[in-house]
Design a protein around this motif. Structure first.
Motif, PDB file in Angstrom:
ATOM      1  N   UNK A 184      13.592  14.473 -32.373  1.00 41.11           N
ATOM      2  CA  UNK A 184      14.117  14.010 -31.090  1.00 41.11           C
ATOM      3  C   UNK A 184      13.044  14.180 -30.021  1.00 41.11           C
ATOM      4  N   UNK A 185      12.375  15.359 -30.024  1.00 43.40           N
ATOM      5  CA  UNK A 185      11.289  15.593 -29.074  1.00 43.40           C
ATOM      6  C   UNK A 185      10.114  14.679 -29.295  1.00 43.40           C
ATOM      7  N   UNK A 186       9.750  14.444 -30.555  1.00 46.17           N
ATOM      8  CA  UNK A 186       8.615  13.563 -30.837  1.00 46.17           C
ATOM      9  C   UNK A 186       8.942  12.117 -30.475  1.00 46.17           C
ATOM     10  N   UNK A 187      10.202  11.705 -30.696  1.00 41.23           N
ATOM     11  CA  UNK A 187      10.595  10.361 -30.267  1.00 41.23           C
ATOM     12  C   UNK A 187      10.455  10.192 -28.766  1.00 41.23           C
ATOM     13  N   UNK A 188      10.793  11.241 -28.012  1.00 39.97           N
ATOM     14  CA  UNK A 188      10.619  11.199 -26.558  1.00 39.97           C
ATOM     15  C   UNK A 188       9.146  11.049 -26.188  1.00 39.97           C
ATOM     16  N   UNK A 222       5.184  14.776 -19.066  1.00 42.51           N
ATOM     17  CA  UNK A 222       6.467  14.754 -19.781  1.00 42.51           C
ATOM     18  C   UNK A 222       6.269  14.685 -21.291  1.00 42.51           C
ATOM     19  N   UNK A 223       5.496  13.705 -21.838  1.00 39.63           N
ATOM     20  CA  UNK A 223       5.307  13.721 -23.293  1.00 39.63           C
ATOM     21  C   UNK A 223       4.622  14.993 -23.790  1.00 39.63           C
ATOM     22  N   UNK A 224       3.713  15.540 -22.980  1.00 43.03           N
ATOM     23  CA  UNK A 224       3.083  16.802 -23.385  1.00 43.03           C
ATOM     24  C   UNK A 224       4.133  17.906 -23.499  1.00 43.03           C
ATOM     25  N   UNK A 225       5.034  17.981 -22.511  1.00 42.87           N
ATOM     26  CA  UNK A 225       6.086  18.985 -22.550  1.00 42.87           C
ATOM     27  C   UNK A 225       7.027  18.780 -23.735  1.00 42.87           C
ATOM     28  N   UNK A 226       7.341  17.517 -24.051  1.00 38.41           N
ATOM     29  CA  UNK A 226       8.217  17.234 -25.191  1.00 38.41           C
ATOM     30  C   UNK A 226       7.547  17.645 -26.499  1.00 38.41           C
ATOM     31  N   UNK A 266       0.235  18.683 -29.954  1.00 41.14           N
ATOM     32  CA  UNK A 266       0.250  19.226 -28.587  1.00 41.14           C
ATOM     33  C   UNK A 266      -1.162  19.253 -28.020  1.00 41.14           C
ATOM     34  N   UNK A 267      -2.103  19.769 -28.781  1.00 34.25           N
ATOM     35  CA  UNK A 267      -3.496  19.855 -28.309  1.00 34.25           C
ATOM     36  C   UNK A 267      -4.062  18.459 -28.038  1.00 34.25           C
ATOM     37  N   UNK A 292       5.270  19.950 -26.842  1.00 38.01           N
ATOM     38  CA  UNK A 292       5.235  21.413 -26.865  1.00 38.01           C
ATOM     39  C   UNK A 292       6.595  21.981 -27.269  1.00 38.01           C
ATOM     40  N   UNK A 293       7.669  21.418 -26.716  1.00 36.94           N
ATOM     41  CA  UNK A 293       9.009  21.885 -27.064  1.00 36.94           C
ATOM     42  C   UNK A 293       9.290  21.642 -28.545  1.00 36.94           C
ATOM     43  N   UNK A 294       8.904  20.459 -29.054  1.00 36.31           N
ATOM     44  CA  UNK A 294       9.108  20.158 -30.470  1.00 36.31           C
ATOM     45  C   UNK A 294       8.351  21.150 -31.347  1.00 36.31           C
ATOM     46  N   UNK A 295       7.123  21.491 -30.943  1.00 32.68           N
ATOM     47  CA  UNK A 295       6.316  22.437 -31.716  1.00 32.68           C
ATOM     48  C   UNK A 295       6.947  23.825 -31.711  1.00 32.68           C
ATOM     49  N   UNK A 296       7.431  24.260 -30.555  1.00 31.70           N
ATOM     50  CA  UNK A 296       8.066  25.582 -30.458  1.00 31.70           C
ATOM     51  C   UNK A 296       9.303  25.641 -31.357  1.00 31.70           C
ATOM     52  N   UNK A 297      10.131  24.590 -31.308  1.00 30.02           N
ATOM     53  CA  UNK A 297      11.336  24.549 -32.138  1.00 30.02           C
ATOM     54  C   UNK A 297      10.959  24.543 -33.616  1.00 30.02           C
ATOM     55  N   UNK A 298       9.954  23.730 -33.961  1.00 37.20           N
ATOM     56  CA  UNK A 298       9.542  23.638 -35.354  1.00 37.20           C
ATOM     57  C   UNK A 298       8.990  24.942 -35.904  1.00 37.20           C
TER      58      UNK A 298
END
Length: 387
Positions: free
Chosen positions: A209-213, A357-361, A274-275, A363-369
């Motif tokens: 979901x985060x990566x799609x964003x 915004x995509x950077x934050x998404x 993310x990087x 990062x959030x996807x990476x943290x969740x993963x």
């Protein structure tokens, strides 16, 4: 090359053509970007909702029995949308036909991957097969938008969607005709529950979901970036660079034999993503933006390949198509959210700032993963590289 690969490739060409094709047609005939965007969003959202349901039908009755009626109804719905726009019918007819188009669009990529799984499930060949499919997806996303834009602007506003309709029917019906390679219908076990109830699949769905964003917002923001810098015509080239990076990495990633576990590859790919997105916030020229979007795109294919591989290992065979469809659904919802948020942020803060915004998404996807990676254990894995 197996026939189902070619049929699947042709049949899913429309996935990169429908959205922009609808926008180009509706704006050409109604001169309303708001209406065009809303109809395209309706199509995307209805697909995202319906994909797991159609995937479940495929798992219950087999691909051939489901693909044919869905493809025919989908073709009729798309033709109805074009007629509604062409004859200036009430606006609600555009939304109704758009909803029908999305709801009857099948996730052919999931079905092709399910066929690969039926042929090579559990073997090292699955990694290469999924890598190939990821590259095929990127080729579609590099060529599809450019093709539909040229057809709609240089030939006829309908031309892009007509080609998408023909490709969908030809590829879908050809895939349905190839019964020998379709996965056998398996008896439902585990109480017949949905794959989304499997903790690992739920986690992957949140990550995607985060990566799609990311994908949805980068597409929109990059078009605005090109316009802000006086090179709007280069927007397609910039987006092609993003997809091109993924295509190159898919070829490299799929050609290697990995000793690292699937989980390890997955979380590292998220970190690289993310990087890779960090520099694009600070780029001020289109040339450098193309370079850094290419570099950012390098992490896309490894993330998708490992995610689908994990799904294939965690989901029971009787629910495999539905399980993969949940990944597509998550990406689809993310794309819709990203496009909406990217547009709002671009208007308020400018394109370069909106890239936060995509950077934050990501990062959030990476943290969740990373935080939930323990949920990605594969039942019965016999070696570290499988788990």
């Amino acid at each position: 090359m197996k026939g189902f690969v070619l049929a699947g490739f042709v049949g899913r060409l429309p996935m990169s053509m429908l959205g922009i094709g609808i926008v180009l047609l509706v704006t050409a005939l109604t001169e309303s970007y708001a209406t065009a965007g809303a109809v395209a969003a309706m199509t995307n959202v209805s697909f995202a909702i319906a994909a797991p349901l159609s995937g479940r039908l495929v798992d219950r009755f087999g691909q051939s029995r489901v693909i044919t009626p869905f493809a025919i109804v989908n073709g009729l719905a798309l033709a109805g949308l074009m007629l509604a726009a062409g004859f200036d019918l009430p606006e609600w007819t555009l939304y109704a036909t758009g909803l029908a188009v999305g709801a009857t669009s099948l996730s052919l990529g999931s079905m092709v991957r399910a066929r690969w799984s039926a042929l090579h499930g559990g073997s090292a060949k699955m990694h290469t097969a999924f890598a190939f499919e990821s590259v095929a997806d990127e080729v579609i996303f590099v060529t599809g938008p450019a093709l539909v834009t040229v057809l709609a602007t240089a030939v006829n506003p309908y031309a892009g969607l007509v080609v998408a309709l023909v490709a969908m029917l030809a590829g879908s019906l050809a895939l349905a005709a190839q019964r020998r390679t379709q996965p056998p219908v398996q008896p439902v076990r585990h109480g017949g529950g949905s794959p989304i109830l499997i903790p690992g699949i739920a986690l992957l769905s949140c990550v995607y979901l985060g990566l799609g964003a990311v994908f949805g917002s980068v597409d929109l923001i990059t078009v605005a970036f090109a316009e802000e810098h006086g090179v709007k015509g280069a927007a397609g080239f910039l987006l092609a660079a993003f997809a091109g990076g993924s295509m190159v990495s898919g070829l490299w990633f799929g050609s290697r034999t990995w000793k690292m576990s699937l989980r390890g590859r997955f979380v590292r790919a998220l970190g690289v993503f993310v990087v890779g997105l960090l520099p694009i916030m600070f780029v001020s020229t289109a040339g450098f933006m193309a370079l850094f979007l290419f570099l950012a795109g390098l992490a896309i294919s490894p993330t998708l390949i490992t995610g689908f591989s994990l799904t294939e290992r965690m989901v029971p065979p009787s629910l495999l198509t539905e399980g993969m469809a949940w990944i597509s659904t998550s990406i689809g919802f993310g794309v819709a959210i990203g496009a909406w948020a990217g547009g709002r942020l671009t208007e308020s803060f400018g394109a370069s700032n909106a890239y936060a915004f995509p950077l934050g998404c990501a990062l959030l996807a990476a943290v969740v993963g990373v935080a939930g990676s323990s949920l990605l254990r594969i039942p019965g894995a016999s070696s570290p590289a499988e788990s």
